[in-house]
Design a protein around this motif. Structure first.
Motif, PDB file in Angstrom:
ATOM      1  N   HIS A  82      33.362  27.936   9.562  1.00  0.00           N
ATOM      2  CA  HIS A  82      34.350  27.256   8.724  1.00  0.00           C
ATOM      3  C   HIS A  82      34.604  25.842   9.246  1.00  0.00           C
ATOM      4  O   HIS A  82      34.650  24.867   8.471  1.00  0.00           O
ATOM      5  N   ASP A  83      34.761  25.725  10.556  1.00  0.00           N
ATOM      6  CA  ASP A  83      34.982  24.413  11.171  1.00  0.00           C
ATOM      7  C   ASP A  83      33.773  23.506  10.947  1.00  0.00           C
ATOM      8  O   ASP A  83      33.935  22.312  10.652  1.00  0.00           O
ATOM      9  N   GLU A  84      32.577  24.046  11.098  1.00  0.00           N
ATOM     10  CA  GLU A  84      31.352  23.270  10.898  1.00  0.00           C
ATOM     11  C   GLU A  84      31.278  22.716   9.477  1.00  0.00           C
ATOM     12  O   GLU A  84      30.975  21.530   9.271  1.00  0.00           O
ATOM     13  N   ILE A  85      31.574  23.554   8.494  1.00  0.00           N
ATOM     14  CA  ILE A  85      31.495  23.130   7.096  1.00  0.00           C
ATOM     15  C   ILE A  85      32.592  22.108   6.782  1.00  0.00           C
ATOM     16  O   ILE A  85      32.355  21.116   6.065  1.00  0.00           O
ATOM     17  N   LEU A  86      33.783  22.302   7.334  1.00  0.00           N
ATOM     18  CA  LEU A  86      34.868  21.340   7.120  1.00  0.00           C
ATOM     19  C   LEU A  86      34.530  19.979   7.717  1.00  0.00           C
ATOM     20  O   LEU A  86      34.764  18.932   7.095  1.00  0.00           O
ATOM     21  N   ARG A  87      33.964  19.985   8.924  1.00  0.00           N
ATOM     22  CA  ARG A  87      33.587  18.715   9.547  1.00  0.00           C
ATOM     23  C   ARG A  87      32.496  18.015   8.746  1.00  0.00           C
ATOM     24  O   ARG A  87      32.507  16.781   8.594  1.00  0.00           O
ATOM     25  N   ALA A  88      31.568  18.788   8.211  1.00  0.00           N
ATOM     26  CA  ALA A  88      30.511  18.205   7.387  1.00  0.00           C
ATOM     27  C   ALA A  88      31.093  17.622   6.102  1.00  0.00           C
ATOM     28  O   ALA A  88      30.722  16.513   5.684  1.00  0.00           O
ATOM     29  N   ALA A  89      32.029  18.339   5.478  1.00  0.00           N
ATOM     30  CA  ALA A  89      32.647  17.863   4.239  1.00  0.00           C
ATOM     31  C   ALA A  89      33.428  16.574   4.487  1.00  0.00           C
ATOM     32  O   ALA A  89      33.397  15.645   3.666  1.00  0.00           O
ATOM     33  N   ASN A  90      34.099  16.496   5.629  1.00  0.00           N
ATOM     34  CA  ASN A  90      34.864  15.282   5.940  1.00  0.00           C
ATOM     35  C   ASN A  90      33.956  14.080   6.176  1.00  0.00           C
ATOM     36  O   ASN A  90      34.323  12.937   5.873  1.00  0.00           O
ATOM     37  N   LYS A  91      32.752  14.324   6.712  1.00  0.00           N
ATOM     38  CA  LYS A  91      31.800  13.237   6.893  1.00  0.00           C
ATOM     39  C   LYS A  91      31.304  12.693   5.556  1.00  0.00           C
ATOM     40  O   LYS A  91      30.926  11.528   5.443  1.00  0.00           O
ATOM     41  N   LEU A  92      31.313  13.556   4.542  1.00  0.00           N
ATOM     42  CA  LEU A  92      30.762  13.182   3.237  1.00  0.00           C
ATOM     43  C   LEU A  92      31.823  12.747   2.226  1.00  0.00           C
ATOM     44  O   LEU A  92      31.479  12.337   1.117  1.00  0.00           O
ATOM     45  N   GLY A 135      28.463  22.894  17.471  1.00  0.00           N
ATOM     46  CA  GLY A 135      29.891  23.121  17.627  1.00  0.00           C
ATOM     47  C   GLY A 135      30.589  21.834  18.035  1.00  0.00           C
ATOM     48  O   GLY A 135      29.963  20.793  18.240  1.00  0.00           O
ATOM     49  N   ASP A 136      31.892  21.910  18.158  1.00  0.00           N
ATOM     50  CA  ASP A 136      32.710  20.743  18.503  1.00  0.00           C
ATOM     51  C   ASP A 136      33.089  20.822  19.978  1.00  0.00           C
ATOM     52  O   ASP A 136      34.035  21.517  20.358  1.00  0.00           O
ATOM     53  N   ILE A 137      32.334  20.119  20.825  1.00  0.00           N
ATOM     54  CA  ILE A 137      32.531  20.240  22.272  1.00  0.00           C
ATOM     55  C   ILE A 137      33.661  19.353  22.793  1.00  0.00           C
ATOM     56  O   ILE A 137      33.935  19.343  23.994  1.00  0.00           O
ATOM     57  N   LEU A 163      22.282  30.954  19.838  1.00  0.00           N
ATOM     58  CA  LEU A 163      23.080  31.994  20.483  1.00  0.00           C
ATOM     59  C   LEU A 163      24.566  31.661  20.391  1.00  0.00           C
ATOM     60  O   LEU A 163      24.985  30.550  20.728  1.00  0.00           O
ATOM     61  N   TYR A 164      25.350  32.643  19.939  1.00  0.00           N
ATOM     62  CA  TYR A 164      26.793  32.456  19.782  1.00  0.00           C
ATOM     63  C   TYR A 164      27.443  32.619  21.145  1.00  0.00           C
ATOM     64  O   TYR A 164      27.704  33.727  21.610  1.00  0.00           O
ATOM     65  N   ALA A 165      27.728  31.511  21.815  1.00  0.00           N
ATOM     66  CA  ALA A 165      28.207  31.552  23.195  1.00  0.00           C
ATOM     67  C   ALA A 165      29.737  31.498  23.297  1.00  0.00           C
ATOM     68  O   ALA A 165      30.331  32.202  24.114  1.00  0.00           O
ATOM     69  N   PHE A 166      30.383  30.644  22.486  1.00  0.00           N
ATOM     70  CA  PHE A 166      31.843  30.522  22.548  1.00  0.00           C
ATOM     71  C   PHE A 166      32.332  30.055  21.186  1.00  0.00           C
ATOM     72  O   PHE A 166      31.968  28.967  20.734  1.00  0.00           O
ATOM     73  N   SER A 167      33.152  30.878  20.544  1.00  0.00           N
ATOM     74  CA  SER A 167      33.594  30.563  19.183  1.00  0.00           C
ATOM     75  C   SER A 167      34.921  29.818  19.189  1.00  0.00           C
ATOM     76  O   SER A 167      35.636  29.772  20.197  1.00  0.00           O
ATOM     77  N   THR A 168      35.261  29.254  18.043  1.00  0.00           N
ATOM     78  CA  THR A 168      36.552  28.579  17.906  1.00  0.00           C
ATOM     79  C   THR A 168      37.706  29.569  18.059  1.00  0.00           C
ATOM     80  O   THR A 168      38.825  29.174  18.382  1.00  0.00           O
ATOM     81  N   GLU A 169      37.429  30.848  17.829  1.00  0.00           N
ATOM     82  CA  GLU A 169      38.458  31.881  17.968  1.00  0.00           C
ATOM     83  C   GLU A 169      38.589  32.391  19.400  1.00  0.00           C
ATOM     84  O   GLU A 169      39.576  33.042  19.754  1.00  0.00           O
TER      85      GLU A 169
END
Length: 230
Positions: free
Chosen positions: A141-151, A104-106, A60-66
């Motif tokens: 977008h944030d999720e994919i960027l964080r994943a890319a930075n981990k890799l 998400g990034d809590i 469920l989309y509860a609170f977005s980065t926007e």
């Protein structure tokens, strides 16, 4: 209750819960009253999915980065509502064997809210029924960027499987629903929804019912999903 034997099962349902504020305004109420009413629908939909053996994950989309762009007082209310919801629902999660897995990034939340989120996650970790994921300070977008930075330190070619397994949510979406009338994904589970079936309803989230959800699921089971094949 739907117990479809068809192989076309809605194992992962994702919902963009849109329309809380408009529902309140149309009712002559403050926007926060729409969020309170929407939280009750979250409980109903989660309970329904927990009893539906076909559904394994509900996101469920509860609170977005926007959503940080919203008025300060509304954001403060949403944070208090979220913390109260989680504290109140912990007993329900445990009683219904529901595992809570936020995405998400809590880190942007208050320490108190972070502790509540982690506590509910930890105390339901043993549950093996429905997985309920709330997307909190989440954006694809944030999720994919964080994943890319981990890799990025990995030597060699990064595979699709590696990136997928590094994302907050590793499961592909089968059925994505958006309430409120708009027809867009709003930066929600873009990677995971590559082959999701999309359903849009004009119903505002506080008016959304499990009866409407069941109708959508039944329509979903009739769709021939080809995943690029014939």
């Amino acid at each position: 209750m739907l117990k479809n034997s068809n192989i076309n099962r809605a194992k992962h349902i994702a919902i963009i819960m849109d329309g809380n504020g408009r529902w309140a305004e149309l009712s002559g109420k403050k926007r926060v009253k729409g969020h309170e009413a929407g939280a009750k629908v979250v409980k109903d939909v989660t309970a329904y999915c927990a009893k539906n053996r076909d559904v394994e994950r509900l996101t469920l989309y509860a609170f977005s980065t926007e959503n940080w762009k919203r008025p300060r007082l509304e954001i403060e209310f949403l944070m208090k509502l979220l913390e109260r919801y989680l504290k109140d629902e912990l007993i329900t999660y445990l009683a219904n064997n529901i595992r809570f897995e936020p995405i998400g990034d809590i880190r942007a939340f208050s320490k108190s809210l972070q502790k509540t989120i982690q506590r509910v996650k930890d105390e339901t970790a043993h549950c093996d029924g429905l997985i309920q994921s709330l997307a909190l300070n989440y954006g694809a977008h944030d999720e994919i960027l964080r994943a890319a930075n981990k890799l990025k330190e990995y030597e060699g070619d990064i595979t699709e499987e590696m990136l997928s397994n590094t994302l907050d949510c590793k499961d592909s979406v089968d059925l994505l629903i958006r309430t409120g009338g708009d027809k867009r994904l709003s930066n929600f589970l873009l990677w995971q929804s590559a082959y999701a079936e999309l359903f849009f309803t004009n119903t505002l989230w506080p008016d959304f019912t499990t009866t409407e959800l069941e109708k959508i699921i039944k329509n979903f089971t009739k769709i021939q999903r080809r995943f690029g094949g014939l």
